[in-house]
Write a protein that holds these residues in place. Structure first.
Motif, PDB file in Angstrom:
ATOM      1  N   MET A   1       0.854  -1.178   0.000  1.00  0.00           N
ATOM      2  CA  MET A   1       0.000   0.000   0.000  1.00  0.00           C
ATOM      3  C   MET A   1       0.895   1.235   0.000  1.00  0.00           C
ATOM      4  SD  MET A   1      -3.105  -1.033   0.007  1.00  0.00           S
ATOM      5  CE  MET A   1      -3.389  -2.796  -0.215  1.00  0.00           C
ATOM      6  N   ASN A   2       0.754   2.058  -1.001  1.00  0.00           N
ATOM      7  CA  ASN A   2       1.496   3.318  -1.057  1.00  0.00           C
ATOM      8  C   ASN A   2       0.755   4.364  -0.237  1.00  0.00           C
ATOM      9  OD1 ASN A   2       3.789   2.885  -2.904  1.00  0.00           O
ATOM     10  ND2 ASN A   2       2.148   2.224  -4.267  1.00  0.00           N
ATOM     11  N   ILE A   3       1.512   5.090   0.569  1.00  0.00           N
ATOM     12  CA  ILE A   3       0.945   6.115   1.433  1.00  0.00           C
ATOM     13  C   ILE A   3       1.633   7.454   1.107  1.00  0.00           C
ATOM     14  CG2 ILE A   3       0.358   6.768   3.799  1.00  0.00           C
ATOM     15  CD1 ILE A   3      -0.659   3.949   3.073  1.00  0.00           C
ATOM     16  N   PRO A   4       1.105   8.182   0.123  1.00  0.00           N
ATOM     17  CA  PRO A   4       1.667   9.498  -0.165  1.00  0.00           C
ATOM     18  C   PRO A   4       1.178  10.506   0.874  1.00  0.00           C
ATOM     19  CG  PRO A   4      -0.144   9.050  -1.644  1.00  0.00           C
ATOM     20  CD  PRO A   4       0.050   7.813  -0.808  1.00  0.00           C
ATOM     21  N   PHE A   5       2.036  11.445   1.198  1.00  0.00           N
ATOM     22  CA  PHE A   5       1.636  12.469   2.164  1.00  0.00           C
ATOM     23  C   PHE A   5       2.304  13.790   1.804  1.00  0.00           C
ATOM     24  CE2 PHE A   5       5.438  10.509   3.930  1.00  0.00           C
ATOM     25  CZ  PHE A   5       6.179  11.573   4.421  1.00  0.00           C
ATOM     26  N   ALA A   6       1.816  14.843   2.428  1.00  0.00           N
ATOM     27  CA  ALA A   6       2.400  16.164   2.236  1.00  0.00           C
ATOM     28  C   ALA A   6       2.671  16.767   3.605  1.00  0.00           C
ATOM     29  CB  ALA A   6       1.460  17.066   1.439  1.00  0.00           C
ATOM     30  N   CYS A   7       3.818  17.385   3.714  1.00  0.00           N
ATOM     31  CA  CYS A   7       4.209  18.069   4.940  1.00  0.00           C
ATOM     32  C   CYS A   7       4.282  19.562   4.621  1.00  0.00           C
ATOM     33  CB  CYS A   7       5.556  17.543   5.419  1.00  0.00           C
ATOM     34  SG  CYS A   7       6.077  18.263   6.978  1.00  0.00           S
ATOM     35  N   PHE A   8       3.571  20.348   5.399  1.00  0.00           N
ATOM     36  CA  PHE A   8       3.537  21.792   5.193  1.00  0.00           C
ATOM     37  C   PHE A   8       4.501  22.470   6.155  1.00  0.00           C
ATOM     38  CE2 PHE A   8      -0.209  20.455   3.134  1.00  0.00           C
ATOM     39  CZ  PHE A   8      -0.709  21.478   2.362  1.00  0.00           C
ATOM     40  N   ASP A   9       5.398  23.278   5.622  1.00  0.00           N
ATOM     41  CA  ASP A   9       6.275  24.118   6.428  1.00  0.00           C
ATOM     42  C   ASP A   9       5.597  25.487   6.482  1.00  0.00           C
ATOM     43  OD1 ASP A   9       8.283  25.574   7.635  1.00  0.00           O
ATOM     44  OD2 ASP A   9       9.698  25.383   5.972  1.00  0.00           O
ATOM     45  N   CYS A  10       5.044  25.816   7.650  1.00  0.00           N
ATOM     46  CA  CYS A  10       4.218  27.012   7.786  1.00  0.00           C
ATOM     47  C   CYS A  10       4.684  27.877   8.945  1.00  0.00           C
ATOM     48  CB  CYS A  10       2.770  26.629   8.072  1.00  0.00           C
ATOM     49  SG  CYS A  10       2.044  25.478   6.931  1.00  0.00           S
ATOM     50  N   GLU A  11       4.224  29.104   8.894  1.00  0.00           N
ATOM     51  CA  GLU A  11       4.493  30.020   9.995  1.00  0.00           C
ATOM     52  C   GLU A  11       3.248  30.877  10.203  1.00  0.00           C
ATOM     53  OE1 GLU A  11       7.818  33.395  11.212  1.00  0.00           O
ATOM     54  OE2 GLU A  11       7.863  32.477   9.233  1.00  0.00           O
ATOM     55  N   LYS A  12       2.857  30.999  11.464  1.00  0.00           N
ATOM     56  CA  LYS A  12       1.712  31.839  11.798  1.00  0.00           C
ATOM     57  C   LYS A  12       2.049  33.290  11.443  1.00  0.00           C
ATOM     58  CE  LYS A  12      -2.295  32.449  13.993  1.00  0.00           C
ATOM     59  NZ  LYS A  12      -3.528  32.018  13.433  1.00  0.00           N
TER      60      LYS A  12
END
Length: 136
Positions: free
Chosen positions: A120-131
């Motif tokens: 099972m492939n599990i693609p994901f996205a990680c957001f680098d954010c700043e308030k």
């Protein structure tokens, strides 16, 4: 970080095929709605992040694989049961779930015979954010 809509696409493809095999193709829309509700697009999540006062510096897409010897090992894994099974059952509440999962297992195992595993492939996205800083 969150999983993308293509998460476990291998399972969902087999799930839809199993439903088609028993003449329940109309349930495909339920599956698609389930996926879209649980795992919105990167664009939609980015809009939500910005709407809640964050600047996005970078979005890092990646993936990992969940590997199983057989479809039964996948379908009976405690993580899968605890995290997904109840929602999947609700999608097919008027069907014979045992029959559906047996058909799904057959399809996944057939693919695994060629590939050597159920993957099972599990693609994901990680957001680098700043308030955003509040203006004084």
């Amino acid at each position: 970080t969150y999983n993308l809509p293509e998460t476990m696409d291998e399972f969902y493809t087999a799930f839809k095929e199993a439903l088609s095999d028993i003449g329940k193709s109309e349930l495909h829309d339920r599956i698609d709605a389930h996926i879209n509700a649980k795992r919105p697009s990167v664009h939609k999540v980015a809009e939500l992040v910005r709407a809640h006062g964050y600047d996005i510096h970078q979005i890092y897409p990646s993936f990992f694989k969940m590997r199983y010897a057989t479809a039964e090992a996948f379908l009976n894994h405690p993580f899968i049961i605890a995290t997904f099974k109840e929602a999947w059952d609700a999608l097919i509440d008027e069907c014979d779930a045992d029959d559906i999962y047996s058909r799904v297992a057959d399809k996944l195992n057939e693919k695994a015979e060629k590939e050597g595993e159920v993957c099972m492939n599990i693609p994901f996205a990680c957001f680098d954010c700043e308030k955003k800083k509040e203006e004084e």
